[in-house]
Motif scaffolding. Sequence first.
Motif, PDB file in Angstrom:
ATOM      1  N   LEU A   1       0.846  -1.180  -0.145  1.00  0.00           N
ATOM      2  CA  LEU A   1       0.232  -0.001  -0.301  1.00  0.00           C
ATOM      3  C   LEU A   1       0.867   1.147   0.251  1.00  0.00           C
ATOM      4  O   LEU A   1       2.469   1.118   0.670  1.00  0.00           O
ATOM      5  CB  LEU A   1      -1.293   0.521   1.670  1.00  0.00           C
ATOM      6  N   SER A   2       0.321   2.332  -0.674  1.00  0.00           N
ATOM      7  CA  SER A   2       1.040   3.886  -0.497  1.00  0.00           C
ATOM      8  C   SER A   2       1.056   4.180   1.391  1.00  0.00           C
ATOM      9  O   SER A   2       0.050   3.654   1.952  1.00  0.00           O
ATOM     10  CB  SER A   2       0.406   4.925  -1.008  1.00  0.00           C
ATOM     11  N   PRO A   3       2.113   4.400   1.398  1.00  0.00           N
ATOM     12  CA  PRO A   3       2.549   5.265   3.197  1.00  0.00           C
ATOM     13  C   PRO A   3       1.138   5.606   3.559  1.00  0.00           C
ATOM     14  O   PRO A   3       0.814   5.388   4.723  1.00  0.00           O
ATOM     15  CB  PRO A   3       2.723   5.579   2.656  1.00  0.00           C
ATOM     16  N   ARG A   4       0.860   6.494   2.688  1.00  0.00           N
ATOM     17  CA  ARG A   4      -0.946   7.110   3.513  1.00  0.00           C
ATOM     18  C   ARG A   4      -1.677   6.454   3.452  1.00  0.00           C
ATOM     19  O   ARG A   4      -2.652   6.430   4.610  1.00  0.00           O
ATOM     20  CB  ARG A   4      -0.987   8.548   2.401  1.00  0.00           C
ATOM     21  N   ARG A   5      -2.131   5.662   2.089  1.00  0.00           N
ATOM     22  CA  ARG A   5      -2.901   4.953   2.653  1.00  0.00           C
ATOM     23  C   ARG A   5      -2.682   3.689   3.567  1.00  0.00           C
ATOM     24  O   ARG A   5      -3.518   2.868   4.248  1.00  0.00           O
ATOM     25  CB  ARG A   5      -2.971   3.493   1.507  1.00  0.00           C
ATOM     26  N   ARG A   6      -1.228   3.128   4.105  1.00  0.00           N
ATOM     27  CA  ARG A   6      -1.163   2.259   4.742  1.00  0.00           C
ATOM     28  C   ARG A   6      -1.403   2.950   6.293  1.00  0.00           C
ATOM     29  O   ARG A   6      -1.882   2.137   6.894  1.00  0.00           O
ATOM     30  CB  ARG A   6       0.693   1.806   4.806  1.00  0.00           C
ATOM     31  N   GLU A   7      -0.629   3.935   6.579  1.00  0.00           N
ATOM     32  CA  GLU A   7      -1.181   4.561   7.361  1.00  0.00           C
ATOM     33  C   GLU A   7      -2.739   5.234   8.097  1.00  0.00           C
ATOM     34  O   GLU A   7      -2.757   5.119   8.790  1.00  0.00           O
ATOM     35  CB  GLU A   7      -0.973   6.942   7.477  1.00  0.00           C
ATOM     36  N   ALA A   8      -3.315   5.545   7.122  1.00  0.00           N
ATOM     37  CA  ALA A   8      -4.610   5.469   7.781  1.00  0.00           C
ATOM     38  C   ALA A   8      -5.410   4.277   8.379  1.00  0.00           C
ATOM     39  O   ALA A   8      -6.010   4.130   8.858  1.00  0.00           O
ATOM     40  CB  ALA A   8      -5.669   5.836   6.301  1.00  0.00           C
TER      41      ALA A   8
ATOM     42  N   HIS B   1      -8.972   7.220   1.376  1.00  0.00           N
ATOM     43  CA  HIS B   1      -7.779   6.078   2.386  1.00  0.00           C
ATOM     44  C   HIS B   1      -8.426   5.219   2.505  1.00  0.00           C
ATOM     45  O   HIS B   1      -7.346   3.976   1.794  1.00  0.00           O
ATOM     46  CB  HIS B   1      -6.190   6.834   2.692  1.00  0.00           C
ATOM     47  N   ILE B   2      -8.908   4.777   3.279  1.00  0.00           N
ATOM     48  CA  ILE B   2      -9.312   3.476   3.791  1.00  0.00           C
ATOM     49  C   ILE B   2      -9.783   3.063   3.134  1.00  0.00           C
ATOM     50  O   ILE B   2      -9.194   1.363   2.607  1.00  0.00           O
ATOM     51  CB  ILE B   2      -9.882   3.927   5.756  1.00  0.00           C
ATOM     52  N   ALA B   3     -10.757   3.493   2.762  1.00  0.00           N
ATOM     53  CA  ALA B   3     -11.895   2.454   0.984  1.00  0.00           C
ATOM     54  C   ALA B   3     -11.159   1.600   0.337  1.00  0.00           C
ATOM     55  O   ALA B   3     -10.543   0.857   0.170  1.00  0.00           O
ATOM     56  CB  ALA B   3     -12.589   2.854   0.523  1.00  0.00           C
ATOM     57  N   ALA B   4      -9.921   3.300  -0.404  1.00  0.00           N
ATOM     58  CA  ALA B   4      -9.066   2.393  -1.669  1.00  0.00           C
ATOM     59  C   ALA B   4      -7.773   1.274  -0.607  1.00  0.00           C
ATOM     60  O   ALA B   4      -8.074   0.314  -1.073  1.00  0.00           O
ATOM     61  CB  ALA B   4      -8.375   3.171  -1.966  1.00  0.00           C
ATOM     62  N   ALA B   5      -7.580   1.035   0.689  1.00  0.00           N
ATOM     63  CA  ALA B   5      -6.723   0.323   0.936  1.00  0.00           C
ATOM     64  C   ALA B   5      -6.917  -0.616   1.054  1.00  0.00           C
ATOM     65  O   ALA B   5      -6.605  -1.998   1.105  1.00  0.00           O
ATOM     66  CB  ALA B   5      -5.541   0.813   2.559  1.00  0.00           C
ATOM     67  N   LEU B   6      -8.895  -0.854   2.021  1.00  0.00           N
ATOM     68  CA  LEU B   6      -9.392  -2.299   2.032  1.00  0.00           C
ATOM     69  C   LEU B   6      -9.383  -2.721   0.880  1.00  0.00           C
ATOM     70  O   LEU B   6      -9.456  -4.264   0.896  1.00  0.00           O
ATOM     71  CB  LEU B   6     -10.241  -2.345   2.762  1.00  0.00           C
ATOM     72  N   LEU B   7     -10.264  -2.136  -0.375  1.00  0.00           N
ATOM     73  CA  LEU B   7     -10.082  -2.860  -1.758  1.00  0.00           C
ATOM     74  C   LEU B   7      -8.833  -3.082  -1.891  1.00  0.00           C
ATOM     75  O   LEU B   7      -8.940  -4.382  -2.713  1.00  0.00           O
ATOM     76  CB  LEU B   7     -10.859  -1.554  -2.647  1.00  0.00           C
ATOM     77  N   GLN B   8      -7.594  -2.255  -2.372  1.00  0.00           N
ATOM     78  CA  GLN B   8      -6.647  -3.121  -3.023  1.00  0.00           C
ATOM     79  C   GLN B   8      -5.999  -4.482  -2.086  1.00  0.00           C
ATOM     80  O   GLN B   8      -5.484  -5.020  -2.386  1.00  0.00           O
ATOM     81  CB  GLN B   8      -5.431  -1.952  -3.062  1.00  0.00           C
ATOM     82  N   CYS B   9      -6.268  -4.561  -0.730  1.00  0.00           N
ATOM     83  CA  CYS B   9      -6.214  -5.517   0.530  1.00  0.00           C
ATOM     84  C   CYS B   9      -6.562  -7.167  -0.445  1.00  0.00           C
ATOM     85  O   CYS B   9      -5.686  -7.896  -0.545  1.00  0.00           O
ATOM     86  CB  CYS B   9      -6.129  -5.568   1.779  1.00  0.00           C
ATOM     87  N   LYS B  10      -7.402  -6.899   0.150  1.00  0.00           N
ATOM     88  CA  LYS B  10      -8.709  -7.875  -0.910  1.00  0.00           C
ATOM     89  C   LYS B  10      -8.405  -8.470  -2.165  1.00  0.00           C
ATOM     90  O   LYS B  10      -8.833  -9.230  -1.986  1.00  0.00           O
ATOM     91  CB  LYS B  10     -10.063  -6.815  -0.728  1.00  0.00           C
ATOM     92  N   GLN B  11      -8.684  -7.163  -3.270  1.00  0.00           N
ATOM     93  CA  GLN B  11      -8.035  -7.771  -4.228  1.00  0.00           C
ATOM     94  C   GLN B  11      -6.830  -8.759  -4.278  1.00  0.00           C
ATOM     95  O   GLN B  11      -6.331  -9.447  -4.982  1.00  0.00           O
ATOM     96  CB  GLN B  11      -8.414  -6.826  -4.987  1.00  0.00           C
ATOM     97  N   ARG B  12      -6.328  -7.883  -3.658  1.00  0.00           N
ATOM     98  CA  ARG B  12      -4.636  -9.196  -3.248  1.00  0.00           C
ATOM     99  C   ARG B  12      -4.623  -9.911  -3.080  1.00  0.00           C
ATOM    100  O   ARG B  12      -4.238 -10.954  -3.458  1.00  0.00           O
ATOM    101  CB  ARG B  12      -3.081  -7.619  -3.056  1.00  0.00           C
ATOM    102  N   LEU B  13      -5.557  -9.954  -1.975  1.00  0.00           N
ATOM    103  CA  LEU B  13      -5.790 -11.426  -1.359  1.00  0.00           C
ATOM    104  C   LEU B  13      -6.371 -12.461  -2.178  1.00  0.00           C
ATOM    105  O   LEU B  13      -6.340 -13.228  -2.461  1.00  0.00           O
ATOM    106  CB  LEU B  13      -5.768 -11.322   0.384  1.00  0.00           C
ATOM    107  N   ASP B  14      -7.648 -11.912  -2.832  1.00  0.00           N
ATOM    108  CA  ASP B  14      -8.768 -13.225  -3.474  1.00  0.00           C
ATOM    109  C   ASP B  14      -6.853 -13.124  -4.426  1.00  0.00           C
ATOM    110  O   ASP B  14      -7.202 -14.267  -5.002  1.00  0.00           O
ATOM    111  CB  ASP B  14      -9.538 -11.918  -3.910  1.00  0.00           C
ATOM    112  N   SER B  15      -6.725 -12.270  -5.386  1.00  0.00           N
ATOM    113  CA  SER B  15      -6.073 -13.389  -6.523  1.00  0.00           C
ATOM    114  C   SER B  15      -5.051 -13.988  -5.997  1.00  0.00           C
ATOM    115  O   SER B  15      -4.826 -14.569  -6.515  1.00  0.00           O
ATOM    116  CB  SER B  15      -5.353 -11.641  -7.513  1.00  0.00           C
ATOM    117  N   ASP B  16      -4.560 -13.571  -5.012  1.00  0.00           N
ATOM    118  CA  ASP B  16      -3.380 -14.408  -4.247  1.00  0.00           C
ATOM    119  C   ASP B  16      -3.518 -15.977  -4.135  1.00  0.00           C
ATOM    120  O   ASP B  16      -3.559 -16.756  -4.421  1.00  0.00           O
ATOM    121  CB  ASP B  16      -2.429 -13.978  -3.166  1.00  0.00           C
TER     122      ASP B  16
END
Length: 177
Positions: free
Chosen positions: A120-127, A155-170
Motif C-alpha cells: 500500500l502507499s504510505p498514506r493509505r497504510r497509515e490511515a 484512503h481507508i476504502a482504497a486500502a481495504l479494496l486493494q488488500c481484498k483484491q490482492r488477497l483474493d487474487s493470491d
Amino acid sequence: MQRLKPDPAAQESCRGFYADILHFLRKRMDNASDAADMTQDVFTQWLGYRDRAKVEQPRAFLFQMARNLLSDHWRRQKVRHSALGEEQAEVLHSEPANDPLDHAQRQQRLEHLRQVLAQLSPRRREALMLHRFEGLTQAQIAQRMNISVSMVEKHIAAALLQCKQRLDSDNGREHAE
C-alpha cells in the motif's frame, strides 16, 4: 508545519507542572516510559495550543489534557486486546491445539498480509493502520494526518479494496496450483 516562537511564560508553566503531570500519569499507566512519553505529549500539545494566553488555570487545563490522552491510550489498548482476544478465541475453537502445520499456515497467512500491507502507499497504510489497529476515528485520523475526513475515508476504502483484491487474487493462484 509552522514553528511557534518560544514563549517564556508557557515554558515556565511547563517546568512548574511537569513533575505533577508525570506523577499523575505514572500512577495510572503500566510503565514509567509510557508515562514519560505521554507527559511529553501533554506539554507538546500545550505549547502548540493557540489560545494558551486565554487559559485561566493552566494546571487544571494540563491535567485535563493528560486525562484525555490517558483515555485515548486505554481505549486503544482495549481495542487491541479485544481484537487479539477474538483472534485467540477463534484459534482455540476452530483448530486443534498446537498443531505445527496449522501454526505454520497461520504464520504464512500473517506474513502474506504483511506483504500486502507493505504494498500500500504510505498514506493509505497509515490511515488503515490508525483506523483498524489504533482504533482512531476518521476525524482523529484526519487531524493527525493533516488531511480532510473525506480523504481519510478514501484512503481507508482504497486500502481495504486493494488488500481484498490482492488477497483474493493470491488465494485464487494458490487454489489453481
